[in-house]
Structure formats: C-alpha cells, structure tokens
Scaffold this motif. Structure first.
Motif: not given
Length: 206
Positions: A172-174, A180-181, A184-192
C-alpha cells in the motif's frame, strides 16, 4: 448476642447434662401438649431419664394410645420396617467409618508427598513415595512441554499474520509513493510551462 449452635454429642458435665435434660424435657412436653390442643391430635410422649425416671404425657390415655399404636404397627408391618431402617442406618454408619478412614489415609498420603510424616515409613514405603513423585514430575513436565508447543504454535501463527499484514502495508505504501511521485512530476511539468520571464519598465505595447 449470637446464640451458638449446640453440638450434637453427649454432654460430659453431669450438672450441665441434667440442666439441659430438664429444659429440653419441659420444652418437649409443652410442644406435645400444644400439638394435641391446636391440631386435635392424639399424642403420647414417654421419656426415661438416664437414671430410669419416667416422664410422660398423653392427650387421652397413654395405655390406650400405646395399644392403638401396637395394633396399627402390626397392620402396617412397622416392626419389619423398623428392622430395615436399623439395618440401613448400620450400613450408613459403616460407610461413614470407611470414608473417614479413607480420608485420613489420603491426608497422610498428601502429607508424605509434601515431605511430612515420613518418620514411620519403611524403606519400601519411601520407595513407593519416590516413584509416585517421579511419575508426578514426569506428568507435569509432559504437560508443560505440551503447553510450550501450543504457545510456540500460537506465536508462529501470530507472526505469520503480522508478516502478511506488513506485506500488505508495504504494498500500500509503495502504491501511494508511486502515485505521489507521478503527481509531483505532473505538477513540475505544469510549473515549467508557466512563463516566468522578468520585464523591467513598462510592458511592451501590443
């Protein structure tokens, strides 16, 4: 003051015995009289003291009551019943004596197993006590080993359940970590993709 219960055995003190006899005799005679009056019953009571003195009560004639009893006893066969009752009482007394002896023997045996009352024991008796104790110890050890095995089995089952639960929690944690990873990648692309150039002065006219 709490009245003590009288122990049912012969009173050894002669004076106390005579006083008790007088009190109980008078009480018994009074009860017999009350029974005859209240219930209209034919009552006859005969008492002999330990010195042979006679005390009696009869609601009519004691001789007639005794004759009536003898006729009734003959009709009902009370003599044979009385004999049977006496035999049963004797049998019960013998059983009580036998049980008392057995209890005494068990008490002595218990004390001997605890290491007491060994002075009167012979070599053979001591050897038997030793064998009994060794057998008891063997049974105790066997029972203890069985309980240990059952406890170990229980702990292993609990361990297996905890391992399974731990594996489920890790999976479940994995999954949550991967989710979550990805987030974060999606958010990072949107910020870029956002224009972050800095302009000094008036913005250019369009």
């Amino acid at each position: 003051m709490v009245r003590r219960k009288t122990e049912m055995k012969r009173i050894e003190n002669a004076t106390s015995r005579q006083v008790t006899f007088s009190k109980r005799r008078n009480g018994l005679l009074k009860k017999a009289f009350e029974l005859s009056v209240l219930c209209d019953a034919e009552v006859a009571l005969i008492i002999f003291s330990n010195k042979g003195r006679l005390y009696e009560f009869s609601s009519s004639s004691i001789n007639k009551t005794v004759e009536k009893y003898q006729r009734k006893a003959k009709e009902l066969g009370i003599d044979s019943i009385a004999v049977q009752v006496q035999e049963n009482l004797q049998h019960l007394k013998e059983e009580a004596v036998s049980m008392s002896k057995k209890i005494e023997q068990l008490d002595v045996s218990k004390r001997q197993l605890l290491g007491d009352c060994l002075e009167s024991c012979s070599i053979n008796e001591l050897h038997q006590i030793e064998e009994t104790l060794e057998q008891s110890l063997s049974n105790i050890r066997s029972r203890k080993d069985q309980l240990f095995k059952e406890k170990i089995k229980q702990l292993k089952e609990e361990e297996r359940a905890l391992v399974e639960e731990n594996a489920k929690l890790r999976e479940k944690c994995e999954k949550q970590s991967r989710l979550l990873s990805t987030t974060l990648q999606v958010v990072h692309r949107e910020i870029s993709d956002v224009n972050t150039e800095l302009f000094i002065g008036r913005p250019p006219e369009r």
